[in-house]
Structure formats: structure tokens, C-alpha cells
Write a protein that holds these residues in place. Structure first.
Motif, short mmCIF file in Angstrom:
data_model
loop_
_atom_site.label_atom_id
_atom_site.label_comp_id
_atom_site.label_asym_id
_atom_site.label_seq_id
_atom_site.Cartn_x
_atom_site.Cartn_y
_atom_site.Cartn_z
N THR A 159 31.25 7.71 10.26
CA THR A 159 31.18 9.10 9.81
C THR A 159 30.61 9.20 8.39
O THR A 159 29.99 10.19 8.04
N PHE A 160 30.80 8.15 7.60
CA PHE A 160 30.21 8.12 6.26
C PHE A 160 28.69 8.14 6.34
O PHE A 160 28.02 8.95 5.68
N LEU A 161 28.12 7.27 7.16
CA LEU A 161 26.66 7.22 7.29
C LEU A 161 26.12 8.52 7.88
O LEU A 161 25.05 9.00 7.47
N ALA A 162 26.85 9.12 8.80
CA ALA A 162 26.43 10.41 9.35
C ALA A 162 26.42 11.48 8.27
O ALA A 162 25.51 12.33 8.21
N ALA A 163 27.42 11.43 7.37
CA ALA A 163 27.49 12.40 6.28
C ALA A 163 26.35 12.21 5.29
O ALA A 163 25.79 13.18 4.76
N VAL A 164 26.00 10.95 5.03
CA VAL A 164 24.87 10.67 4.13
C VAL A 164 23.59 11.25 4.71
O VAL A 164 22.79 11.87 3.99
N ASP A 165 23.39 11.07 6.01
CA ASP A 165 22.19 11.59 6.66
C ASP A 165 22.17 13.12 6.65
O ASP A 165 21.13 13.74 6.44
N GLU A 166 23.33 13.72 6.89
CA GLU A 166 23.39 15.18 7.02
C GLU A 166 23.33 15.89 5.68
O GLU A 166 22.58 16.87 5.52
N GLU B 56 33.65 -3.55 5.83
CA GLU B 56 32.93 -2.44 6.45
C GLU B 56 32.36 -1.46 5.43
O GLU B 56 31.26 -0.93 5.61
N GLY B 57 33.11 -1.22 4.36
CA GLY B 57 32.63 -0.28 3.35
C GLY B 57 31.38 -0.79 2.65
O GLY B 57 30.44 -0.02 2.40
N ILE B 58 31.36 -2.09 2.32
CA ILE B 58 30.18 -2.67 1.68
C ILE B 58 28.99 -2.63 2.62
O ILE B 58 27.87 -2.27 2.23
N VAL B 59 29.20 -3.00 3.88
CA VAL B 59 28.11 -2.98 4.87
C VAL B 59 27.55 -1.56 4.99
O VAL B 59 26.32 -1.36 5.02
N ALA B 60 28.44 -0.57 5.03
CA ALA B 60 27.99 0.82 5.14
C ALA B 60 27.25 1.26 3.89
O ALA B 60 26.25 1.98 3.97
N ALA B 61 27.71 0.82 2.72
CA ALA B 61 27.04 1.18 1.47
C ALA B 61 25.64 0.59 1.41
O ALA B 61 24.69 1.24 0.96
N VAL B 62 25.50 -0.66 1.84
CA VAL B 62 24.19 -1.30 1.89
C VAL B 62 23.26 -0.53 2.81
O VAL B 62 22.09 -0.27 2.49
N GLU B 63 23.76 -0.14 3.97
CA GLU B 63 22.95 0.62 4.92
C GLU B 63 22.58 1.99 4.36
O GLU B 63 21.44 2.47 4.53
N ALA B 64 23.52 2.62 3.67
CA ALA B 64 23.24 3.93 3.08
C ALA B 64 22.14 3.83 2.03
O ALA B 64 21.26 4.69 1.95
N ARG B 65 22.18 2.76 1.24
CA ARG B 65 21.14 2.55 0.23
C ARG B 65 19.80 2.23 0.89
O ARG B 65 18.74 2.56 0.35
N ARG B 66 19.83 1.57 2.04
CA ARG B 66 18.58 1.29 2.76
C ARG B 66 17.95 2.60 3.23
O ARG B 66 16.74 2.78 3.13
N ARG B 67 18.80 3.50 3.72
CA ARG B 67 18.30 4.77 4.21
C ARG B 67 17.87 5.68 3.08
O ARG B 67 16.90 6.43 3.22
N ARG B 68 18.63 5.62 1.97
CA ARG B 68 18.32 6.47 0.83
C ARG B 68 18.37 5.65 -0.44
O ARG B 68 19.41 5.55 -1.11
N PRO B 69 17.26 5.01 -0.83
CA PRO B 69 17.23 4.12 -1.99
C PRO B 69 17.65 4.78 -3.31
O PRO B 69 18.07 4.10 -4.24
#
Length: 220
Positions: A36-43, A62-75
Motif C-alpha cells: 500500500t505504501f508503493l501504491a500511495a507513492v504512485d498515486e 520489507e520497509g527498506i526494499v519498498a523504499a529502494v523501489e520507491a526511489r527507483r520509481r521516483r528518484p
């Protein structure tokens, strides 16, 4: 400042939300899972994400993995990571994309509201904010053959405060020296770490990143 909070502890999540909204900041979403965090970042396309290191389902990284992915999507996304204690393995993956707009605080720091808000704004403005306790433990556990061994004791002090995100003036006040002395120490740090002037890189950020990555490598 638009903020998304990813924290599975409901009390802390709501407490953070209330605190930030009371400061006039725009908390656009609060979540309790990486998905839901990554969905919120996208939305919502926030400016800053506040993310707990350990989240469901396994409460490991999981939080670190999600943060890395969020930064990949939005540098350009600023990320402030929260942890209950020093996570020795956090830095490598998260810092791989650069130390700009990145913070790592122990959760106990949230209770020190002024310090927490200062770190949040520093990260949002493009800086780095590493918890002093994290910095201290990384230095204490690094081995004598570390790359940093070429630095003098005072230079290590200066670099540690740089890692916390302090500017030259604040470092001078903390160490009871002049701004000129701090500038001299930083020039020496750059030289000893082989960081030549280069318009393509921020030497200050690179030095902090080198310090954190080296300390992490030595404690494995």
C-alpha cells in the motif's frame, strides 16, 4: 511538503500524522504495508516518504526494499527511514542510489520533536540526516584497516557530523572551532579520500556515502 507515512505500528503512525499535520505539513497518506505504501507513492507523488525498516509480512527488511523501489520509481523522492535500533545492513541497498534526500533515524528520535522535524526538513531540502547513534556505532565498529584510517581523529569527527547532515557552521559550533578550521578539515578529507573537484558529483555527499558504505562493509 506532501508526505506519505509507512509504519505498521498504528499508534506511531497516527502520532506521526498528527504531529506533522499540526506543523502545517500535508500528510497525503498513511499505510501499514509495503504494497500500500508503493501504491500511495504512485498515486499521491509525495515529496517525502517516512518508512519503517521492518514491516509485514516478515518484519525484516520489507520497509527498506519498498523504499529502494520507491526511489527507483521516483528518484527525486526524499526518504526518511525509521528503525527501532541500528540496522547494520540498511545502508548498502538504500544508499546505492546516492545519499541525497536521505535520512535514517532511530524511532526514539521522533519523541525529540525539534530534532525530528529538523531532520525531516533537511532531507526534504535535498540533504542527509543520519542519526548520531547510527554514526557513532558505525565508527565504533569499523576496523583499523578501514579506508577511513587515513583520516585524523578530528577529520573523522568532522566527517561523522557531515554524515548527520550538519553544515560547516553547525559543525564548527559542535566542535568549538572556527568555520575556517572546518573548511580546512573538509578539504583534507576530500584529498585523503581521493575526491577531486568534479562538477558531476557532490564531494560532500560522496564523502558521506563512502564513509557509510565503508563502515557497513567492515562490520559484516
Amino acid at each position: 511538503m506532501r508526505i506519505v507515512i509507512a509504519e505498521d505500528d498504528a499508534l506511531l503512525r497516527e502520532g506521526l500524522s498528527l504531529l506533522l499535520r499540526a506543523e502545517g505539513l500535508d500528510v497525503v497518506a498513511t499505510t501499514d504495508s509495503p504494497t500500500t505504501f508503493l501504491a500511495a507513492v504512485d498515486e499521491f507523488r509525495p515529496d517525502v516518504a517516512i518508512v519503517d525498516v521492518r514491516m509485514p509480512p516478515t518484519h525484516t527488511d520489507e520497509g527498506i526494499v519498498a523504499a529502494v523501489e520507491a526511489r527507483r520509481r521516483r528518484p527525486d523522492l526524499a526518504v526518511l527511514v525509521l528503525s527501532a535500533y541500528v540496522e547494520q545492513a540498511f545502508a548498502t541497498d538504500l544508499l546505492a542510489g546516492g545519499a541525497v534526500r536521505l535520512g535514517y533515524l532511530l524511532k526514539e528520535r521522533v519523541g525529540r520533536v525539534e530534532e525530528f522535524l529538523t531532520a525531516l526538513h533537511r532531507v526534504a531540502d535535498g540533504g542527509t540526516a543520519i542519526d548520531p547513534e547510527v554514526v557513532g556505532q558505525l565508527f565504533a565498529r569499523s576496523r583499523p584497516d578501514s579506508t577511513l584510517s587515513r583520516l585524523s581523529g578530528r577529520e573523522r569527527d568532522v566527517l561523522a557530523l557531515m554524515a548527520e547532515g550538519l553544515g560547516n557552521g553547525a559543525i564548527a559550533q559542535r566542535l568549538f572551532v572556527t568555520d575556517g578550521a572546518v573548511h580546512k578539515h573538509i578539504r583534507s578529507i576530500f584529498a585523503k579520500l581521493g575526491l577531486a573537484p568534479d562538477d558531476r558529483a557532490d564531494r560532500r555527499v560522496t564523502a558521506v556515502l563512502r564513509y557509510l558504505e565503508d563502515a557497513q562493509r567492515r562490520v559484516r
